[in-house]
Design a protein around this motif. Structure first.
Motif, PDB file in Angstrom:
ATOM      1  N   GLN A 140      -2.276   1.520 -12.985  1.00 46.85           N
ATOM      2  CA  GLN A 140      -2.592   2.598 -12.053  1.00 46.85           C
ATOM      3  C   GLN A 140      -4.056   2.541 -11.624  1.00 46.85           C
ATOM      4  O   GLN A 140      -4.383   2.765 -10.462  1.00 46.85           O
ATOM      5  CB  GLN A 140      -2.276   3.968 -12.669  1.00 46.85           C
ATOM      6  CG  GLN A 140      -2.483   5.118 -11.716  1.00 46.85           C
ATOM      7  CD  GLN A 140      -1.612   5.015 -10.478  1.00 46.85           C
ATOM      8  OE1 GLN A 140      -0.423   4.764 -10.571  1.00 46.85           O
ATOM      9  NE2 GLN A 140      -2.198   5.192  -9.307  1.00 46.85           N
ATOM     10  N   GLU A 142      -6.545   0.867  -3.415  1.00 45.09           N
ATOM     11  CA  GLU A 142      -6.497   1.905  -2.381  1.00 45.09           C
ATOM     12  C   GLU A 142      -7.900   2.221  -1.871  1.00 45.09           C
ATOM     13  O   GLU A 142      -8.108   2.384  -0.669  1.00 45.09           O
ATOM     14  CB  GLU A 142      -5.833   3.170  -2.922  1.00 45.09           C
ATOM     15  CG  GLU A 142      -4.359   3.034  -3.182  1.00 45.09           C
ATOM     16  CD  GLU A 142      -3.556   2.853  -1.915  1.00 45.09           C
ATOM     17  OE1 GLU A 142      -2.543   2.153  -1.976  1.00 45.09           O
ATOM     18  OE2 GLU A 142      -3.931   3.377  -0.854  1.00 45.09           O
ATOM     19  N   LEU A 190      -3.229  -7.232  -9.579  1.00 48.16           N
ATOM     20  CA  LEU A 190      -2.050  -6.360  -9.604  1.00 48.16           C
ATOM     21  C   LEU A 190      -0.768  -7.165  -9.754  1.00 48.16           C
ATOM     22  O   LEU A 190       0.144  -6.768 -10.490  1.00 48.16           O
ATOM     23  CB  LEU A 190      -2.000  -5.495  -8.351  1.00 48.16           C
ATOM     24  CG  LEU A 190      -3.021  -4.372  -8.293  1.00 48.16           C
ATOM     25  CD1 LEU A 190      -2.989  -3.694  -6.930  1.00 48.16           C
ATOM     26  CD2 LEU A 190      -2.756  -3.355  -9.386  1.00 48.16           C
ATOM     27  N   HIS A 233      -4.325  -0.126  -9.039  1.00 43.14           N
ATOM     28  CA  HIS A 233      -3.774   0.371  -7.770  1.00 43.14           C
ATOM     29  C   HIS A 233      -4.761   1.315  -7.087  1.00 43.14           C
ATOM     30  O   HIS A 233      -4.953   1.240  -5.867  1.00 43.14           O
ATOM     31  CB  HIS A 233      -2.428   1.083  -7.987  1.00 43.14           C
ATOM     32  CG  HIS A 233      -1.266   0.163  -8.096  1.00 43.14           C
ATOM     33  ND1 HIS A 233      -0.757  -0.534  -7.027  1.00 43.14           N
ATOM     34  CD2 HIS A 233      -0.512  -0.193  -9.150  1.00 43.14           C
ATOM     35  CE1 HIS A 233       0.258  -1.264  -7.415  1.00 43.14           C
ATOM     36  NE2 HIS A 233       0.433  -1.086  -8.709  1.00 43.14           N
TER      37      HIS A 233
END
Length: 163
Positions: free
Chosen positions: A138, A145, A110, A141
């Motif tokens: 995205q 998560e 990232l 990400h």
């Protein structure tokens, strides 16, 4: 009366108190203090099984998703913990080590992706490439998560509810 038999329950009480205090500190967001408490315990009781367990619990605290401290130290602690023969949480440590490695890799990806996006934002480029990079960013990400959620689930399973 054997002096060794009298010392073992006291050691267990001291370890339990230390661990519970560290867990309370971590629950209150005082991660650095919790880590320092467990590290001091291990230094004061070298080569004891509870000192070895302190490496596991320190790593778990460092891997808490809400902890702003770096998780790279957690990997070192878990690797050391897995080197001991008397670890009570060896399976959990292996899983946490894999999650920590994945989390660190995702963070590095990232960071690299964000740097590339910033660099491209200042240079002229076609809109399609930017959209593709944003979509890939995205996805990274989202994967981070998921990894953090898995780590949180593992932590919740390992930390028994307080009586």
């Amino acid at each position: 009366m054997e002096p060794r038999a009298a010392a073992e329950p006291l050691d267990h009480v001291v370890w339990s108190t230390t661990l519970n205090t560290a867990r309370d500190m971590a629950d209150g967001g005082r991660y650095g203090m919790a880590d320092a408490l467990l590290a001091r315990y291990a230094l004061a009781n070298p080569d004891s099984p509870s000192a070895h367990e302190s490496d596991f619990w320190r790593a778990l605290i460092l891997l808490d998703p809400d902890n702003p401290l770096t998780s790279s130290a957690a990997r070192v602690l878990l690797e050391r913990y897995l080197g001991y023969d008397d670890g009570m949480h060896r399976d959990e440590a292996r899983v946490l080590l894999a999650v920590a490695a994945s989390r660190d890799s995702m963070r590095a990806l990232l960071a690299a992706r964000d740097a590339a996006l910033r660099a491209q934002a200042t240079a002229p480029h076609p809109g399609d490439r930017e959209a593709e990079l944003l979509k890939e960013n995205q996805a990274l990400h989202d994967q981070l998560e998921k990894t953090q959620a898995e780590l949180d689930r593992i932590k919740k399973r390992l930390v028994a509810p307080k009586p």
